[in-house]
Design a protein around this motif. Structure first.
Motif, PDB file in Angstrom:
ATOM      1  N   PHE A  59     120.483 -13.422 -70.861  1.00 45.70           N
ATOM      2  CA  PHE A  59     119.975 -12.240 -71.902  1.00 45.70           C
ATOM      3  C   PHE A  59     118.765 -12.528 -72.151  1.00 45.70           C
ATOM      4  O   PHE A  59     117.621 -11.956 -72.382  1.00 45.70           O
ATOM      5  N   GLY A  60     118.295 -13.838 -72.799  1.00 44.14           N
ATOM      6  CA  GLY A  60     117.485 -14.322 -73.224  1.00 44.14           C
ATOM      7  C   GLY A  60     116.193 -14.448 -72.536  1.00 44.14           C
ATOM      8  O   GLY A  60     115.187 -14.129 -72.787  1.00 44.14           O
ATOM      9  N   ARG A  61     116.380 -14.992 -71.258  1.00 39.12           N
ATOM     10  CA  ARG A  61     115.466 -14.775 -70.006  1.00 39.12           C
ATOM     11  C   ARG A  61     115.060 -13.558 -69.630  1.00 39.12           C
ATOM     12  O   ARG A  61     113.919 -13.193 -69.387  1.00 39.12           O
ATOM     13  N   ILE A  62     115.983 -12.761 -69.582  1.00 36.47           N
ATOM     14  CA  ILE A  62     115.697 -11.465 -69.173  1.00 36.47           C
ATOM     15  C   ILE A  62     114.941 -10.700 -70.312  1.00 36.47           C
ATOM     16  O   ILE A  62     113.675 -10.143 -69.996  1.00 36.47           O
ATOM     17  N   ARG A  64     111.190 -12.379 -70.151  1.00 35.85           N
ATOM     18  CA  ARG A  64     110.478 -11.880 -69.007  1.00 35.85           C
ATOM     19  C   ARG A  64     109.967 -10.409 -69.153  1.00 35.85           C
ATOM     20  O   ARG A  64     108.992 -10.187 -68.731  1.00 35.85           O
ATOM     21  N   SER A  65     111.005  -9.584 -69.573  1.00 35.90           N
ATOM     22  CA  SER A  65     110.641  -8.154 -69.815  1.00 35.90           C
ATOM     23  C   SER A  65     109.397  -7.965 -70.782  1.00 35.90           C
ATOM     24  O   SER A  65     108.539  -7.153 -70.532  1.00 35.90           O
ATOM     25  N   LEU A 110     101.544 -11.762 -65.363  1.00 36.30           N
ATOM     26  CA  LEU A 110     102.180 -10.762 -64.590  1.00 36.30           C
ATOM     27  C   LEU A 110     102.771 -11.287 -63.574  1.00 36.30           C
ATOM     28  O   LEU A 110     103.933 -10.769 -62.940  1.00 36.30           O
ATOM     29  N   ARG A 111     102.006 -12.315 -62.818  1.00 36.11           N
ATOM     30  CA  ARG A 111     102.701 -12.665 -61.496  1.00 36.11           C
ATOM     31  C   ARG A 111     104.013 -13.648 -61.814  1.00 36.11           C
ATOM     32  O   ARG A 111     104.714 -13.742 -60.844  1.00 36.11           O
ATOM     33  N   ASP A 170     103.745 -16.795 -63.264  1.00 38.72           N
ATOM     34  CA  ASP A 170     103.433 -18.346 -63.194  1.00 38.72           C
ATOM     35  C   ASP A 170     103.233 -18.771 -64.863  1.00 38.72           C
ATOM     36  O   ASP A 170     103.501 -19.928 -65.109  1.00 38.72           O
ATOM     37  N   MET A 171     103.137 -17.722 -65.695  1.00 37.16           N
ATOM     38  CA  MET A 171     103.213 -18.078 -67.043  1.00 37.16           C
ATOM     39  C   MET A 171     103.788 -17.146 -67.849  1.00 37.16           C
ATOM     40  O   MET A 171     104.254 -16.098 -67.442  1.00 37.16           O
ATOM     41  N   SER A 172     104.023 -17.496 -69.130  1.00 40.38           N
ATOM     42  CA  SER A 172     104.829 -16.346 -70.270  1.00 40.38           C
ATOM     43  C   SER A 172     103.427 -16.360 -71.126  1.00 40.38           C
ATOM     44  O   SER A 172     102.560 -17.069 -71.337  1.00 40.38           O
ATOM     45  N   LEU A 173     103.902 -15.476 -72.167  1.00 44.47           N
ATOM     46  CA  LEU A 173     102.676 -15.137 -73.149  1.00 44.47           C
ATOM     47  C   LEU A 173     102.958 -16.320 -74.112  1.00 44.47           C
ATOM     48  O   LEU A 173     101.751 -16.673 -74.788  1.00 44.47           O
ATOM     49  N   VAL A 174     104.027 -16.800 -74.517  1.00 46.47           N
ATOM     50  CA  VAL A 174     104.190 -17.780 -75.392  1.00 46.47           C
ATOM     51  C   VAL A 174     104.967 -19.144 -74.605  1.00 46.47           C
ATOM     52  O   VAL A 174     105.952 -18.881 -74.074  1.00 46.47           O
ATOM     53  N   GLY A 175     104.465 -20.169 -75.017  1.00 51.70           N
ATOM     54  CA  GLY A 175     104.964 -21.416 -74.340  1.00 51.70           C
ATOM     55  C   GLY A 175     103.994 -22.661 -74.307  1.00 51.70           C
ATOM     56  O   GLY A 175     102.803 -22.211 -74.906  1.00 51.70           O
TER      57      GLY A 175
END
Length: 454
Positions: A260-263, A266-267, A363-364, A366-371
């Protein structure tokens, strides 16, 4: 730290509801019933008011638990926060007239809220940070590890005061002798005499010197016992990587990943990156024009970085350096006042506008907004050789922003990489939606005040 922030924000939300009710009572002689707040318009008004005051308070560092403000400074910051809240809400109400709260009522509610907030925050500080009410910490050990633990206890505002150091056989002395307690007594007697609430085990070498039975007696007596790395994490918001063993990682709390955390993450990345791209589209031609006019070369800068699972990917940025910046030097870290940065590029880096194309990387996927910020392969291979656990930062997606970026300035050396890794591993261990929100708000603060850029 996060618990304190949650407590302050929760109290501020309650103060917001109270302030709006009191303002209605003073201005109209009555308080609106629950049906008014439960209606769609009333609920949206209240949510907007809460979001505006919380955001403004965050910008003036009211939720920075390490910052010790005097009353006069707090009042001045509160005035700035209230002004920002009023301007934000006035702009929103101008765009959405149906949600408008009257200016007189809004101004009165904000003033009342500011007063309640100051009282609430002062109460929290007196209750949790007053030396007489703080938790007394006895450091078990006198060596270099004990010294590294004792320093932050006195330097941070996390409801702890140093009760002293307790010496064990064969333990070297690296701490001030006047702070060593015990006088030949056992650990239990020293802990009771010093009114100890918490014992931090900070022995340089435990074999043959760890007082197991006495530590157990303290534990059963109600005194909290923690190891040095866990306590260091609690009060600094980073990990003590030099003194952490693989078993500590295995048995410590955290590092949990749920489906759930991953979804959700990513969402959130997909929605916010799409919204961000749409919002910045109007300014992209002006940035491209500025790059083209001030420096020959490509507008977009492509560079290979290391992502999740040590997989390389191409990161996109607006070019802020000369096109031949690394022609003679090869891969090097950016330095302060780097001569390779163009005049327009300096503006882009200071404002962080050069990072906007990374929304496409998000969006692709490759990255997340936070990390953790992605590093170049040339540097990664070198850093793996000299820094323990460096590869572990690649177990999650790299981010456009991160805990290390908002807590530590730009890194340009191995020492900087070590310090940033402490924060990156703390983030990976404690990943949550709340921590991501805090990082995003801190990033806005960093961008607005131009901190840490090169």
């Amino acid at each position: 730290m996060k618990k304190m922030v949650i407590l302050l924000i929760t109290g501020d939300i309650v103060c917001t509801v109270l302030a709006l009710g009191i303002a209605y009572l003073v201005r109209f002689g009555t308080i609106p019933g629950m049906e008014s707040f439960l209606s769609l318009a009333g609920a949206v008004q209240l949510v907007l008011l809460v979001l505006a005051v919380i955001f403004s308070s965050f910008m003036v560092e009211f939720y920075n638990v390490d910052k010790d403000m005097k009353l006069r400074e707090r009042i001045a910051h509160s005035a700035i926060s209230l002004s920002v809240s009023f301007l934000i809400l006035s702009a929103i109400f101008y765009l959405a007239p149906d949600l408008t709260i009257g200016r007189g009522l809004l101004a009165m509610a904000l003033v009342i809220w500011g007063s309640l907030q100051i009282l609430w925050h002062l109460f929290c500080r007196v209750s949790l940070y007053h030396p007489g009410l703080a938790r007394r910490v006895l450091v078990l050990g006198t060596g270099p590890l004990a010294r590294e633990i004792g320093g932050p206890v006195s330097a941070t505002n996390h409801n702890h005061v140093l009760a002293g150091y307790f010496s064990c056989p064969n333990e070297p002395v690296y701490v001030p002798s006047q702070h060593i307690v015990g006088n030949g007594d056992g650990l239990v007697s020293a802990a009771i005499r010093e009114r100890t609430d918490k014992i931090v085990v900070s022995l340089s070498e435990r074999r043959g010197s760890f007082p197991l039975s006495e530590v157990l007696s303290c534990k059963f007596s109600g005194i909290e016992v923690v190891d040095a790395p866990s306590f260091y994490e609690q009060i600094t918001g980073k990990l003590m990587i030099e003194n952490i063993t693989p078993s500590w990682f295995i048995f410590s709390n955290g590092f949990r990943r749920t489906g759930f955390g991953r979804i959700m993450k990513r969402s959130t990345d997909l929605v916010l990156s799409l919204v961000g791209i749409i919002l910045v589209l109007p300014i992209l031609p002006f940035i491209a024009l500025g790059i083209r006019i001030t420096s020959p070369g490509q507008i977009l800068f492509r560079q290979v970085r290391v992502g999740q699972g040590d997989r390389p990917f191409v990161l996109y940025k607006f070019r802020s350096m000369r096109a031949d910046a690394e022609k003679s030097s090869g891969a090097v870290w950016a330095q302060k006042d780097d001569p390779r940065v163009t005049r327009f590029g300096k503006f882009l880096r200071t404002s962080r506008l050069d990072e906007l194309p990374q929304l496409y990387n998000v969006l692709r996927g490759d990255m997340s907004l936070v990390g953790p910020r992605p590093e170049r392969p040339e540097f990664v291979e070198k850093l793996k050789e000299v820094i323990p656990y460096y590869s572990e930062r690649h177990f999650v997606k790299p981010g456009v922003t991160g805990w290390a970026q908002v807590k530590y300035p730009y890194g340009a050396s191995v020492d900087d990489a070590i310090e940033k890794l402490r924060y990156d591993l703390y983030y990976i261990k404690n990943m949550s939606m709340l921590l991501d929100i805090i990082i995003v708000l801190e990033t806005i603060k960093v961008v607005l005040f131009g901190r840490g850029s090169r």
